[in-house]
Design a protein around this motif. Structure first.
Motif, PDB file in Angstrom:
ATOM      1  N   THR A 306       0.835  -1.210   0.000  1.00 37.49           N
ATOM      2  CA  THR A 306       0.000   0.000   0.000  1.00 37.49           C
ATOM      3  C   THR A 306       0.865   1.254   0.000  1.00 37.49           C
ATOM      4  N   TYR A 310       1.128   3.903  -3.061  1.00 35.99           N
ATOM      5  CA  TYR A 310       0.811   5.304  -2.765  1.00 35.99           C
ATOM      6  C   TYR A 310       1.967   6.214  -3.167  1.00 35.99           C
ATOM      7  N   VAL A 328      -1.254   6.073 -10.469  1.00 37.03           N
ATOM      8  CA  VAL A 328      -1.077   4.742  -9.875  1.00 37.03           C
ATOM      9  C   VAL A 328      -1.158   3.668 -10.950  1.00 37.03           C
TER      10      VAL A 328
END
Length: 436
Positions: A306, A310, A328
Motif C-alpha cells: 500500500t 501510494y 497509480v
C-alpha cells in the motif's frame, strides 16, 4: 518477499553457506567433540555461531539505543554521540557483522569438507550461463553511461527553454521503456528462473538489487518524511529494517534455499507435512500450514505494498501531471511489464538498473549539500555522514528560537533526543526486524 528471496537467488557457492550442509566429520580447532558425528559437530558449531551472532546483534540493537539519553551528552563533529551511533554506526555494524558471520560459517564448512577428504568448494563464477550474464559488467557500464548522457541531454533541453512538463514526461517514459526492455530480455519459461532468478545471481548484483528494494518508494519518500517529522524516534525504522536483514540471513535464507522451495509457504507446507486423523476424516496439515503462511505473508505484504503504490502515485503524478488514480495505474502497468515475462529474474536485473539511478539520486544531492555546509570542521567536506552534524546543530538552534519567539511551547522535543517512551522505540524496531 524480496528480503527472503534476494538472499536465496545468489550463486550456490555463496547461498549454500548455511548450517545445513552436511560434509561428514567436522574437526574443531582442538579436535572433534567426543561422541559426536561429523554432521552433529558441524551443526553444533553452526548453532553456536548463530547464537553468538544474534547475541551481539541484540546488544547493539537494543542496548545502544537505551543509552542515548546519556551518550547524547557527548558531541563529536556537531553530532550528539547517541544519535550518531543509532543513525550511522549501528547500520555499518550490521553490514560488518553479517560479513563476519558468513566468513566464519564458510570456515566451519571448509574444515568439515577437508575432514571428509575433499577440497573446499571454490567460489564458482556466477556468470557462466548465457551471454546476458557473461556481459553483465559491460551491459551495466553502458547503461550507467547512457543514464548520465540522458541526464545531460535533459539538462541541455532545460537550458534551451524546453518546459519542465516535457522534460518530466521524457524522463518517466524513457525510464519505463528501459525497464520494460530489461524485462523482455529476461523473459523465461523456467520455474527456477521465474521464481528465484535461476539461483545464479552474482553476489554484487544481488546486493545491488536488495539495496534497490530497500531504497524503494516507501523509503525514498516515507523514510525521509518520518525522519523529518519524528527526529530521533524515526531512527527506529532505520534500525528495524536494516537489522531485520541480519535475521533473514542467519535464520531463514540458508534453510529456505537448502530446502529447495520457491516460496515461504512452500517451505512451511513441506516442513509440516502430516495427516491429522479426526472423526470427520483425515486433515492435510501441510495444506493448512500453507494457507496460514500465505495469509500471514499477504497481510504483511499488503501494508508494505500500500505504501509502495501510494508513493508511486505521488511521484508519477508530480512528474506526469496526471491525477493520483491515473498515476497509480501508469506506475503499476510499468511494474507489470517489467515482471510479467521474466518473474524474479526480470525483477532482479531491473532492480540492479534501478539501484544505479537510486544511489545517484540519494548521494548526489547529499554530496552537494554537504559541500555547501560551512563550519570550523566541515569546510568543503563532501562526506555527508560527517558533515550533517552541523545541520543538526542548526535544527536545534532553530527549535530554541521558536520557543523563544513563542512559535512553539517549551515542551518542543529536541530533534536529536528521544521523544517517546524507550519501550515504544524498542518494540517498533523489533516488529520491523521480525517483519523484514
Amino acid at each position: 518477499h524480496s528480503s527472503h528471496e534476494s538472499l536465496a537467488r545468489e550463486v550456490p557457492a555463496m547461498s549454500d553457506s548455511g548450517p545445513l550442509r552436511d560434509h561428514g566429520s567436522t574437526p574443531e580447532r582442538g579436535g572433534t567433540v567426543p561422541g559426536q558425528s561429523g554432521a552433529e559437530n558441524l551443526w553444533a558449531r553452526s548453532q553456536h555461531l548463530v547464537l553468538w551472532t544474534l547475541f551481539v546483534w541484540s546488544l547493539v540493537s537494543f542496548v545502544v539505543p537505551a543509552l542515548v539519553p546519556w551518550t547524547n551528552q557527548v558531541r563529536i563533529l556537531g553530532f550528539p554521540l547517541g544519535y550518531y551511533l543509532c543513525s550511522q554506526l549501528i547500520v555499518v555494524f550490521y553490514v560488518a557483522w553479517l560479513f563476519n558471520y558468513t566468513s566464519r560459517q564458510e570456515t566451519i564448512e571448509d574444515e568439515a569438507t577437508k575432514a571428509q577428504g575433499r577440497e573446499p568448494m571454490a567460489t564458482t563464477s556466477c556468470c557462466q550461463q548465457g551471454d546476458f550474464q557473461q556481459q553483465l559488467g559491460k551491459i551495466y557500464c553502458l547503461y550507467t553511461g547512457g543514464f548520465f548522457a540522458f541526464v545531460g541531454l535533459l539538462g541541455l533541453l532545460e537550458a534551451s527553454g524546453v518546459s519542465d512538463g516535457v522534460i518530466a514526461i521524457l524522463f518517466v517514459v524513457v525510464t519505463l521503456l528501459v525497464y520494460v526492455g530489461i524485462g523482455i530480455m529476461s523473459r523465461t519459461q523456467s520455474a527456477t528462473d521465474y521464481y528465484l532468478a535461476g539461483r545464479n545471481v552474482p553476489p554484487v548484483y544481488n546486493g545491488m538489487a536488495t539495496a534497490a528494494d530497500w531504497m524503494s518508494g516507501a523509503s525514498f519518500v516515507g523514510m525521509a518524511g518520518k525522519l523529518f517529522a519524528l527526529g530521533y524516534d524515526g531512527l527506529a525504522f532505520i534500525i528495524g529494517w536494516t537489522g531485520g536483514y541480519l535475521l533473514v540471513a542467519t535464520l531463514i535464507a540458508p534453510y529456505l534455499r537448502r530446502f529447495g522451495c520457491y516460496t515461504v509457504p512452500d517451505f512451511i507446507a513441506a516442513r509440516y507435512r502430516a495427516t491429522l486423523h479426526s472423526p470427520w476424516g483425515d486433515v492435510d496439515v501441510s495444506a493448512i500450514a500453507r494457507l496460514l503462511a500465505t495469509l500471514v505473508l499477504v497481510a504483511c505484504s499488503f501494508a508494505y505494498l500500500t505504501a509502495q503504490v501510494y508513493s508511486t502515485g505521488i511521484i508519477m503524478s508530480r512528474f506526469l501531471g496526471l491525477n493520483f488514480e491515473g498515476s497509480v495505474f501508469v506506475g503499476l502497468a510499468g511494474i507489470l511489464f517489467c515482471s510479467m515475462l521474466g518473474g524474479m529474474r526480470a525483477v532482479t536485473w531491473t532492480q540492479v538498473a534501478q539501484y544505479i539511478i537510486l544511489i545517484v539520486a540519494y548521494l548526489l544531492p547529499a554530496l552537494c549539500m554537504s559541500t555547501a555546509m560551512k563550519s570550523d570542521y566541515n569546510e568543503l567536506n563532501p562526506i555527508a555522514q560527517v558533515s550533517y552534524g552541523e545541520a543538526l546543530l542548526k535544527i536545534e538552534q532553530r527549535q530554541r528560537e521558536m520557543v523563544r519567539d513563542g512559535l512553539a511551547d517549551g515542551s518542543l522535543q529536541p530533534y536529536t533526543e528521544p521523544g517517546g517512551r524507550a519501550v515504544d522505540f524498542f518494540c517498533l524496531s523489533l516488529c520491523l526486524m521480525v517483519g523484514t
